[in-house]
Design an enzyme around this catalytic site. Structure first.
Site, PDB file in Angstrom:
ATOM      1  N   SER A 198       0.835  -1.213   0.000  1.00  0.00           N
ATOM      2  CA  SER A 198       0.000   0.000   0.000  1.00  0.00           C
ATOM      3  C   SER A 198       0.861   1.250   0.000  1.00  0.00           C
ATOM      4  O   SER A 198       2.002   1.228   0.479  1.00  0.00           O
ATOM      5  CB  SER A 198      -0.894  -0.015   1.244  1.00  0.00           C
ATOM      6  OG  SER A 198      -1.467   1.256   1.453  1.00  0.00           O
TER       7      SER A 198
ATOM      8  N   TYR B 198      -3.525  -0.910   9.561  1.00  0.00           N
ATOM      9  CA  TYR B 198      -3.371  -1.283   8.152  1.00  0.00           C
ATOM     10  C   TYR B 198      -1.968  -0.910   7.658  1.00  0.00           C
ATOM     11  O   TYR B 198      -1.294  -1.710   7.011  1.00  0.00           O
ATOM     12  CB  TYR B 198      -4.453  -0.555   7.346  1.00  0.00           C
ATOM     13  CG  TYR B 198      -4.470  -0.848   5.867  1.00  0.00           C
ATOM     14  CD1 TYR B 198      -4.957  -2.056   5.375  1.00  0.00           C
ATOM     15  CD2 TYR B 198      -4.012   0.093   4.950  1.00  0.00           C
ATOM     16  CE1 TYR B 198      -4.993  -2.310   4.012  1.00  0.00           C
ATOM     17  CE2 TYR B 198      -4.045  -0.149   3.589  1.00  0.00           C
ATOM     18  CZ  TYR B 198      -4.531  -1.354   3.123  1.00  0.00           C
ATOM     19  OH  TYR B 198      -4.565  -1.603   1.765  1.00  0.00           O
TER      20      TYR B 198
HETATM   21  N1  LIG Z   1      -8.511  -0.388  -2.923  1.00  0.00           N
HETATM   22  C1  LIG Z   1      -7.376   0.297  -2.751  1.00  0.00           C
HETATM   23  O1  LIG Z   1      -7.315   1.522  -2.973  1.00  0.00           O
HETATM   24  C2  LIG Z   1      -6.147  -0.405  -2.265  1.00  0.00           C
HETATM   25  C3  LIG Z   1      -4.988   0.342  -2.135  1.00  0.00           C
HETATM   26  C4  LIG Z   1      -3.835  -0.290  -1.704  1.00  0.00           C
HETATM   27  C5  LIG Z   1      -3.842  -1.635  -1.431  1.00  0.00           C
HETATM   28  N2  LIG Z   1      -4.982  -2.343  -1.541  1.00  0.00           N
HETATM   29  C6  LIG Z   1      -4.913  -3.771  -1.237  1.00  0.00           C
HETATM   30  O2  LIG Z   1      -5.245  -4.505  -2.391  1.00  0.00           O
HETATM   31  C7  LIG Z   1      -5.848  -5.744  -2.019  1.00  0.00           C
HETATM   32  C8  LIG Z   1      -7.187  -5.882  -2.700  1.00  0.00           C
HETATM   33  O3  LIG Z   1      -7.976  -4.765  -2.348  1.00  0.00           O
HETATM   34  P1  LIG Z   1      -9.490  -4.631  -2.827  1.00  0.00           P
HETATM   35  O4  LIG Z   1      -9.753  -3.170  -2.961  1.00  0.00           O
HETATM   36  O5  LIG Z   1      -9.754  -5.571  -3.932  1.00  0.00           O
HETATM   37  O6  LIG Z   1     -10.212  -5.088  -1.494  1.00  0.00           O
HETATM   38  P2  LIG Z   1     -11.604  -5.843  -1.340  1.00  0.00           P
HETATM   39  O7  LIG Z   1     -12.071  -5.643   0.060  1.00  0.00           O
HETATM   40  O8  LIG Z   1     -12.529  -5.485  -2.436  1.00  0.00           O
HETATM   41  O9  LIG Z   1     -11.121  -7.341  -1.542  1.00  0.00           O
HETATM   42  C9  LIG Z   1     -10.448  -8.052  -0.564  1.00  0.00           C
HETATM   43  C10 LIG Z   1     -11.049  -9.440  -0.541  1.00  0.00           C
HETATM   44  O10 LIG Z   1     -10.410 -10.164   0.497  1.00  0.00           O
HETATM   45  C11 LIG Z   1     -11.414 -10.966   1.096  1.00  0.00           C
HETATM   46  N3  LIG Z   1     -11.015 -11.384   2.446  1.00  0.00           N
HETATM   47  C12 LIG Z   1     -11.065 -10.677   3.597  1.00  0.00           C
HETATM   48  N4  LIG Z   1     -10.661 -11.442   4.620  1.00  0.00           N
HETATM   49  C13 LIG Z   1     -10.333 -12.646   4.095  1.00  0.00           C
HETATM   50  C14 LIG Z   1      -9.855 -13.863   4.639  1.00  0.00           C
HETATM   51  N5  LIG Z   1      -9.611 -13.986   5.957  1.00  0.00           N
HETATM   52  N6  LIG Z   1      -9.635 -14.890   3.805  1.00  0.00           N
HETATM   53  C15 LIG Z   1      -9.856 -14.781   2.481  1.00  0.00           C
HETATM   54  N7  LIG Z   1     -10.326 -13.669   1.894  1.00  0.00           N
HETATM   55  C16 LIG Z   1     -10.558 -12.613   2.702  1.00  0.00           C
HETATM   56  C17 LIG Z   1     -12.653 -10.073   1.141  1.00  0.00           C
HETATM   57  O11 LIG Z   1     -13.817 -10.830   1.308  1.00  0.00           O
HETATM   58  C18 LIG Z   1     -12.566  -9.443  -0.241  1.00  0.00           C
HETATM   59  O12 LIG Z   1     -13.210 -10.250  -1.198  1.00  0.00           O
HETATM   60  C19 LIG Z   1      -5.954  -5.717  -0.477  1.00  0.00           C
HETATM   61  O13 LIG Z   1      -4.854  -6.393   0.057  1.00  0.00           O
HETATM   62  C20 LIG Z   1      -5.883  -4.244  -0.166  1.00  0.00           C
HETATM   63  O14 LIG Z   1      -5.404  -4.026   1.124  1.00  0.00           O
HETATM   64  C21 LIG Z   1      -6.136  -1.769  -1.952  1.00  0.00           C
END
Ligand SMILES: NC(=O)c1ccc[n+]([C@@H]2O[C@H](COP(=O)([O-])OP(=O)(O)OC[C@H]3O[C@@H](n4cnc5c(N)ncnc54)[C@H](O)[C@@H]3O)[C@@H](O)[C@H]2O)c1
Length: 274
Positions: free
Chosen positions: A155, A168
């Protein structure tokens, strides 16, 4: 013509948290490029929807859905074995499951003293342990084949402090360090066959942050405006803008790339704000 460095045909790629906004988009894209993609998620109904969606976009997609929680070793072992039983190999692991939660966030008017420590622990559990444990469970496969690409999800909150998300940020910082540590370890034990890198998405609208960054009418909240002002491109990213970076990291085009991060943030990290 020599085979393309970016050819993904037949590569077996496992994606954790594959029903998420960014992870789901990447999984669908990889399947459209000829990769065999295993969607791992906690909820069978959501996985069924994800597979129906990808098959409607790419009718020839070779995909598999397996219920697995990234904090549950037994479910990850079952998932690993199911992927091996179907395709006999695993070429890449995307540790996509992750996210924040309200208790581990310091809201306006509050201080660090208000932190809910158990929420902090849960966020570390999901983002750090939920990256380490799947990697550990799949490691025997990678050590045996001496060939794989692991991509962790980091991130922009790692390089510089971003207000509120204390748990986070700490967990993702540890993911970055784990990425470098494991890249060195795998690099030495597999003579460069197994690579470990991290993707650093900037700000992308998803289910987790939509209410924080946009109002009900779609306009930006104050925080959303601040982020866009700090981003030279002046906007959030869209999930498809992560496809190219992931494609690079899981393909032979990045054969000598390990222990590093690929930043996809519209310039957010480069900008001083002035
Ligand atoms: N959206 C952003 O701006 C952003 C920015 C930086 C990093 N990220 C990272 O990118 C990755 C994907 O983000 P996203 O926006 O698709 O998030 P999201 O919340 O849409 O998807 C994350 C998925 O992980 C699943 N999950 C949660 N706990 C779990 C568990 N214990 N076992 C299995 N699955 C589990 C959730 O159900 C969800 O489907 C994450 O690691 C997030 O931290 C996102």
């Amino acid at each position: 013509m020599p085979p393309s460095l970016f050819n993904l045909t037949g590569k077996v790629i496992v994606v954790t948290g594959a029903t998420g906004t960014l992870t789901g988009s990447v999984a669908d894209y990889l399947a459209s490029q000829g990769a065999r993609v295993a969607y791992l998620g906690r909820n069978q109904a959501k996985l069924d929807d994800a597979l129906a969606k990808v098959r409607s976009i790419s009718p020839a997609a070779e995909v598999l859905a397996v219920v697995a929680d990234v904090n549950d070793r037994a479910s990850l072992e079952r998932a690993r074995d199911a992927v091996l039983a179907k395709w006999g190999r695993i070429d890449a692991l995307l540790n996509g499951a992750g996210g924040n939660q309200p208790g581990a966030t310091i809201m306006p008017g509050k201080t660090f003293a208000d932190l809910d420590f158990s929420a902090f622990e849960q966020v570390v559990d999901l983002n750090l342990h939920g990256t380490v444990l799947p990697t550990l469970v799949f490691t025997p496969v990678f050590l045996a084949s001496k060939s794989a690409s692991i991509v962790n999800y980091s991130s922009t909150a790692v390089a510089r402090a971003i207000t509120r998300g204390v748990g986070y940020s700490a967990a993702k910082a540890a993911v970055d360090n784990f990425t470098r540590w494991l890249a060195v370890d795998f690099g030495r034990h597999t003579q460069g066959g197994v690579r470990v890198n991290a993707l650093v998405p900037g700000f992308f609208l998803g289910d987790q942050n939509r209410r924080l960054l946009t109002n009900e009418d779609g306009s930006l909240t104050e925080r959303g405006q601040t982020i866009c002002r700090q981003t030279p491109f002046g906007r959030f990213g869209t999930p498809d803008e992560l496809h190219g970076a992931i494609h690079f990291l899981v393909s032979d085009a990045s054969k000598f790339v390990t222990g590093t991060t690929v930043v996809v943030d519209g310039g957010f990290g480069a900008f001083s704000g002035v």
